[in-house]
Write an enzyme that holds these catalytic residues in place. Structure first.
Site, PDB file in Angstrom:
ATOM      1  N   LYS A  78       7.118  53.986  26.880  1.00 45.68           N
ATOM      2  CA  LYS A  78       5.990  53.690  27.648  1.00 45.68           C
ATOM      3  C   LYS A  78       5.902  52.664  28.332  1.00 45.68           C
ATOM      4  O   LYS A  78       6.050  51.425  27.698  1.00 45.68           O
ATOM      5  CB  LYS A  78       3.999  53.504  26.367  1.00 45.68           C
ATOM      6  N   SER A 153      -4.055  54.977  27.014  1.00 52.03           N
ATOM      7  CA  SER A 153      -3.690  54.541  27.881  1.00 52.03           C
ATOM      8  C   SER A 153      -2.204  55.353  27.918  1.00 52.03           C
ATOM      9  O   SER A 153      -1.769  55.324  28.585  1.00 52.03           O
ATOM     10  CB  SER A 153      -3.530  53.467  28.188  1.00 52.03           C
ATOM     11  N   SER A 177      -5.492  54.186  21.978  1.00 51.60           N
ATOM     12  CA  SER A 177      -4.207  54.704  23.272  1.00 51.60           C
ATOM     13  C   SER A 177      -2.857  55.285  22.735  1.00 51.60           C
ATOM     14  O   SER A 177      -2.651  55.923  23.110  1.00 51.60           O
ATOM     15  CB  SER A 177      -4.599  53.858  23.999  1.00 51.60           C
TER      16      SER A 177
END
Length: 503
Positions: A78, A153, A177
């Site tokens: 990420k 996210s 997330s």
């Protein structure tokens, strides 16, 4: 060349020299090239770096040098985890050209184990969002339905794993997330206990809630990757100095003796009936196989989302003060000219560099920390957080794990909730209590709704008992059929020399 999707199967074939790390990595890179226009899971791709790592792994294996059992299996990270020399944007214009001079501890441990980094995945800006639509660089699309969100996210990581662009990926989880996008994309998402995995090098959102975690296609892979990441880190003052078990060895499919708690607060009217039914059916199958199921109450969790929406923005307001155009990152020039003073430069930089959702949370956080609201909101939220933690402690005196839906609904449509922030925040209704309590939790795919969209089952474990949590998750996977399926989009990437998915 056919390559199995699960990382543990790839590891076995690499060990037997049936395939090379370079072949595996190139196959995934080819697949990414074909699928990425349809998914937009990545903000940066690093093929040269990945292939260099793979070739070094192959060289060491050929010469009989010791290598990590997982060496040569590609991974994605990420884009809020710092990677030395590789763009790290956190999905924000404020860091559009930022190349860190160091790597996050989690990333460094992947490198030390010989896992080729194939790229950095998309996310909601500064990890603030539940759909990956708040990325400054455009949304990621769900491989099950390109008109729907992948969650957030960590939506880029979840979509990349679901589509087979990479066998596994790292994400971060502040209020859900990792688990929420795992549920929306039909993969496995593990959030470890707070402090189990170092946060050093993770660009902060809310420091007392943020946690680095894992997205995979099965529980075995999650256990293996956690063994790589977990452990004390002197660079992180919140890192826990505790032994790291051999998580894979803890896995067993026998559900007899497992005590599963069903908190009634997680099965109310706010949960879509199809989601509630799929989760209950998975739990019922475990009960039929010998597990004990206990209904119980966590009375304070009904206040968890409100508590989170005070504490997380407060910490974000403090953490994001550094993006002022002075120290690093983006600096605006009003009307194309240098700012006349520091105030104008601050206003222009933060106005242009930060997105709407980030600004919304900064404003909310600044307010609850203000002199007139601090005691009314912030201190009260801290007290509620303690009560939530105590609720969980009492529950674990009765059961081994708690089972809940991961999300109230399946994946919603792109744009559907952008103008309704409270509706967006409710996507994390079932996940934020876990972050407030600092507990480990995992999301497993447990079925589909009438439209064929994945449903997620969340299991919550005792603090630092990832071994027990993974053991229960493996039993659900093997006995209750909580396994990842193949989304329609994934078939676009299958061709000669590419990765063949085996769900």
């Amino acid at each position: 060349m056919e390559i199995l999707q699960h990382a543990h199967e790839l590891a076995e074939r690499l060990e037997r020299r049936e395939i090379s790390a370079e072949e595996v990595t190139q196959a995934y890179l080819d697949r990414m090239e074909r699928l990425e226009p349809h998914v937009h899971a990545f903000l940066a791709r690093t093929p040269e770096q990945a292939l260099a790592t793979a070739r070094e792994v192959d060289r060491r294996r050929a010469q009989g040098e010791p290598v990590h059992p997982l060496a040569g299996i590609p991974v994605a990270v990420k884009d809020n985890l710092c990677t030395e020399g590789v763009p790290t944007t956190a999905g924000s214009r404020a860091l559009e050209n930022f190349r860190p001079p160091y790597s996050a501890t989690a990333v460094a441990r992947l490198h030390e184990a010989g896992l080729p980094l194939v790229g950095k995945t998309n996310l909601d800006e500064f990890a603030m969002g539940a759909s990956t639509e708040a990325s400054a660089f455009g949304p990621t699309r769900n491989p099950w339905d390109r008109e729907r969100v992948p969650g957030g996210s960590s939506g880029g990581s979840a979509a990349a794993v679901a589509a087979g662009q990479v066998p596994w990926a790292l994400g971060s989880d502040t209020g859900g997330s990792i688990r929420q996008p795992a549920a929306f994309c039909g993969v496995v998402g593990l959030k470890p206990s707070y402090g189990r995995v170092s946060r050093y090098g993770l660009i902060p959102f809310a420091s007392s809630l943020d946690q680095v975690g894992i997205l995979t296609r099965d529980v075995t892979d999650a256990a293996l990757l956690l063994e790589v990441l977990a452990g004390h880190d002197l660079a992180d003052s919140t890192s826990v100095d505790a032994p790291v078990p051999a998580y894979r060895k803890a896995l067993q499919a026998e559900p007899r003796g497992l005590r599963i708690g069903l908190p009634v607060q997680f099965f109310g009217d706010q949960i879509d009936p199809a989601v509630r039914q799929a989760v209950r059916q998975a739990v019922d199958r475990m009960a039929e196989a010998g597990a004990e199921v206990v209904e119980l109450s966590l009375p304070t969790v009904e206040h968890a989302l409100a508590c989170y929406l005070v504490l997380a923005p407060a910490e974000a307001s403090s953490n994001l003060g550094r993006y002022d155009g002075v120290r690093y990152g983006f600096r605006a020039q009003p009307d194309g000219r240098p700012a006349k003073d520091v105030t104008e430069m601050f206003l222009a930089t933060r106005g242009e560099g930060l997105g709407l959702e980030v600004k919304r949370r900064i404003l909310l956080g600044t307010y609850v920390l203000s002199a007139g609201a601090y005691q009314t909101y912030y201190l009260q939220a801290l007290k509620v957080r303690t009560l939530i933690r105590q609720d969980f402690e009492r529950a674990f005196e009765q059961v081994d794990v708690l089972a809940t839906p991961t999300t109230p609904t399946t994946a919603f449509r792109l744009g559907e909730r952008l103008e309704r922030p409270m509706r967006m925040y409710q996507s994390d209704l079932c996940t934020v209590p876990v972050n407030l309590a600092g507990l480990p939790a995992i999301s497993l795919p447990c079925g589909q709704d009438a439209g064929g969209l994945p449903v997620g089952l969340q299991l919550i474990g005792r603090y630092l008992d990832e071994a027990g949590l993974l053991r229960a998750a493996y039993a659900f996977e093997q006995v209750a059929g909580c396994r990842a399926a193949v989304p329609p989009l994934a078939h676009l990437g299958t061709g000669a020399g590419e990765v063949t998915i085996h769900g």
